[in-house]
Design a protein around this motif. Structure first.
Motif, short mmCIF file in Angstrom:
data_model
loop_
_atom_site.label_atom_id
_atom_site.label_comp_id
_atom_site.label_asym_id
_atom_site.label_seq_id
_atom_site.Cartn_x
_atom_site.Cartn_y
_atom_site.Cartn_z
N ALA A 290 0.85 -1.19 0.00
CA ALA A 290 0.00 0.00 0.00
C ALA A 290 0.88 1.24 0.00
N LEU A 291 0.41 2.27 -0.67
CA LEU A 291 1.02 3.60 -0.61
C LEU A 291 0.02 4.51 0.09
N LEU A 292 0.35 4.90 1.32
CA LEU A 292 -0.56 5.71 2.12
C LEU A 292 -0.07 7.15 2.18
N PRO A 293 -0.97 8.11 2.30
CA PRO A 293 -0.59 9.52 2.24
C PRO A 293 -0.03 10.05 3.55
N ALA A 294 0.49 11.25 3.49
CA ALA A 294 0.88 11.96 4.71
C ALA A 294 -0.33 12.05 5.64
N LEU A 295 -0.10 11.87 6.91
CA LEU A 295 -1.13 11.93 7.96
C LEU A 295 -2.19 10.85 7.84
N ASP A 296 -1.88 9.78 7.13
CA ASP A 296 -2.88 8.70 7.03
C ASP A 296 -3.23 8.19 8.41
N PRO A 297 -4.52 7.88 8.66
CA PRO A 297 -4.94 7.47 10.00
C PRO A 297 -4.32 6.15 10.46
N THR A 298 -3.91 5.28 9.54
CA THR A 298 -3.23 4.06 9.96
C THR A 298 -1.82 4.37 10.44
N ALA A 299 -1.08 5.13 9.66
CA ALA A 299 0.30 5.46 10.05
C ALA A 299 0.33 6.27 11.34
N MET A 300 -0.72 7.09 11.58
CA MET A 300 -0.77 7.95 12.77
C MET A 300 -1.65 7.37 13.88
N GLY A 301 -2.01 6.11 13.77
CA GLY A 301 -3.04 5.57 14.66
C GLY A 301 -2.62 5.27 16.09
N TRP A 302 -1.32 5.08 16.34
CA TRP A 302 -0.88 4.65 17.66
C TRP A 302 0.30 5.51 18.13
N ARG A 303 0.44 5.62 19.42
CA ARG A 303 1.59 6.32 19.99
C ARG A 303 2.83 5.45 19.91
N HIS A 304 2.66 4.15 20.20
CA HIS A 304 3.76 3.19 20.09
C HIS A 304 3.69 2.54 18.71
N ARG A 305 4.77 2.63 17.93
CA ARG A 305 4.70 2.23 16.53
C ARG A 305 5.75 1.20 16.11
N ASP A 306 6.55 0.73 17.04
CA ASP A 306 7.65 -0.16 16.65
C ASP A 306 7.15 -1.45 16.01
N TRP A 307 5.92 -1.87 16.29
CA TRP A 307 5.42 -3.12 15.72
C TRP A 307 5.09 -3.01 14.23
N TYR A 308 5.05 -1.78 13.70
CA TYR A 308 4.84 -1.64 12.26
C TYR A 308 5.79 -0.63 11.61
N LEU A 309 6.64 0.01 12.39
CA LEU A 309 7.54 1.03 11.86
C LEU A 309 8.92 0.90 12.49
N GLU A 310 9.92 0.61 11.67
CA GLU A 310 11.30 0.53 12.17
C GLU A 310 11.75 1.90 12.65
N PRO A 311 12.26 2.01 13.87
CA PRO A 311 12.69 3.31 14.40
C PRO A 311 13.68 4.02 13.48
N GLY A 312 14.51 3.27 12.76
CA GLY A 312 15.49 3.89 11.89
C GLY A 312 14.89 4.66 10.73
N LEU A 313 13.62 4.40 10.39
CA LEU A 313 12.97 5.09 9.28
C LEU A 313 12.35 6.41 9.71
N ARG A 314 12.18 6.61 10.97
CA ARG A 314 11.43 7.78 11.44
C ARG A 314 12.03 9.11 11.00
N PRO A 315 13.35 9.32 11.09
CA PRO A 315 13.89 10.63 10.72
C PRO A 315 13.57 11.05 9.29
N MET A 316 13.44 10.10 8.38
CA MET A 316 13.17 10.46 6.99
C MET A 316 11.68 10.55 6.67
N LEU A 317 10.84 9.95 7.52
CA LEU A 317 9.41 9.87 7.22
C LEU A 317 8.55 10.82 8.04
#
Length: 394
Positions: A290-317
């Motif tokens: 899937a290609l999801l947009p900026a501020l997508d509710p799935t990407a922004m849905g949780w405070r803790h995100r390590d289970w779907y987002l590698e911490p190393g990607l955060r600075p660029m995303l």
């Protein structure tokens, strides 16, 4: 587990996300209303987010713009209004009363008090004067049906009154009564954002009278909102719930108790699911992209995100304020980002793509073509720019 609570790991959480948030191929929706209902609410701060989030989840994305505009501006089955965390959302019309009572009332009281305080500090007219202007504004809006702030200011010239905000501070500014008052009325549930002046990417909105809805008890509304959110996003931690709603922790705990939420064990600690929802969930039929947009509710849905987002990607995303940019997903994980170039091409980058396999690259490329197919000649620039999006779009 020894405490009797079921453990729900990252793999099962990603399976729930894929199915309940309409991202796996077989789970895609037939209408924008189905998308919004499945996600509880769509982020509406950036107008393009709403359409891109819907298009990513529709079985037939060619219908995205026409069907979303129908729902928003013709049928009124979706409503754009202020909600959780003082953020603009697009949500099902049937949920407006719940969001207003659970969240909007407290924010509205603070916003009105702040406006009166700032006007008084600047020597602007008082609360009685503001009440007269408000009554006149709402009457003008009722006559027009929809109107811009400029049009309302022609009907009620006092809306053009200006006052200095934070005089002498490094963030000093000049505000107009129309801008601040319309914001307050929006949070109070008296007005909503209507059809934009331009295309579906425009942020210049007309204003419209808010649809009527019943008044609800705050605690009951909070319980209902939390029940719906856990059904879409559970399991989640108490911190996730507090972050998403913007409520005090005591309100979160009261709502969890009211709906009989069940405790489960997550990698982050104690989590919660809706009553009866602790059982296993089958995975989707196969991996998905899937290609999801900026501020997508799935990407922004949780405070803790390590289970779907590698911490190393955060600075660029993410930008400096914590707003997520456009993301590339593979089988329930964020693996990279995407952007649109000036010629309309959808470009993407997945760091470490070689570890994902050939199927992932082909599926992501297909999603990029799917997105370009319905976006067409429209140009999309996220309101909140992130490092990778800027780099890819250059």
């Amino acid at each position: 587990m020894g405490d009797g609570r079921r453990y729900i790991g990252g793999a099962e959480r990603r399976a729930r996300l894929a199915l309940r948030q309409r991202l796996a191929g077989g789970a895609r929706a037939g209408s924008p209303e189905e998308v919004a209902g499945s996600l509880v609410a769509l982020h509406g701060t950036d107008p393009s987010t709403v359409y891109l989030a819907v298009g990513a989840r529709l079985a037939d994305p060619a219908k995205t713009v026409a069907e979303t505009e129908r729902a928003l501006y013709e049928d009124g089955t979706l409503v754009r209004m202020h909600g959780m965390r003082h953020t603009v959302f697009v949500l099902p019309a049937g949920l407006t009363a719940v969001v207003h009572a659970s969240t909007g009332l407290a924010v509205a009281a603070r916003e009105r008090a702040a406006l009166l305080k700032h006007m008084a500090a600047a020597g602007a007219p008082d609360a009685a004067w503001l009440a007269e202007v408000e009554e006149s504004l709402l009457a003008a809006l009722a006559r027009r049906g929809q109107a811009t702030a400029a049009e309302l200011s022609r009907d009620e010239p006092r809306l053009k009154e200006r006052f200095v905000y934070a005089a002498g501070k490094n963030y000093e500014g000049v505000h107009t009564v129309s801008t601040r008052l319309l914001k307050v009325l929006g949070v109070e549930g008296k007005v909503v954002r209507g059809r934009p002046l331009g295309s579906w990417t425009s942020s210049q909105f007309r204003w419209a009278p808010a649809p009527e809805h019943p008044g609800l008890d705050t605690a009951e509304a909070q319980a209902e909102l939390l029940r719906r959110w856990l059904g879409a996003c559970g399991p989640a931690t108490e911190e996730d719930l507090k972050w998403w709603t913007g409520w005090r922790v005591t309100e979160v705990r009261r709502a969890l108790a009211a709906i009989g939420a069940e405790e489960v064990t997550l990698d982050e600690g104690t989590g919660y699911v809706a009553a009866g929802d602790a059982g296993p969930v089958a995975a989707p039929a196969g991996p998905w992209a899937a290609l999801l947009p900026a501020l997508d509710p799935t990407a922004m849905g949780w405070r803790h995100r390590d289970w779907y987002l590698e911490p190393g990607l955060r600075p660029m995303l993410f930008d400096g304020s914590g707003n997520v940019g456009p993301t590339v997903w593979w089988d329930g994980r964020v693996v990279g980002g995407w952007a649109q170039r000036a010629d309309g091409e959808i470009v993407w980058r997945v760091p470490g793509a070689e570890g994902l396999g050939r199927d992932a690259g082909a599926a992501i490329a297909a999603e990029a073509e799917r997105l370009r197919g319905w976006v067409g000649a429209t140009r999309i620039t996220p309101r909140f720019r992130t490092p990778l999006e800027r780099e890819l779009s250059a």
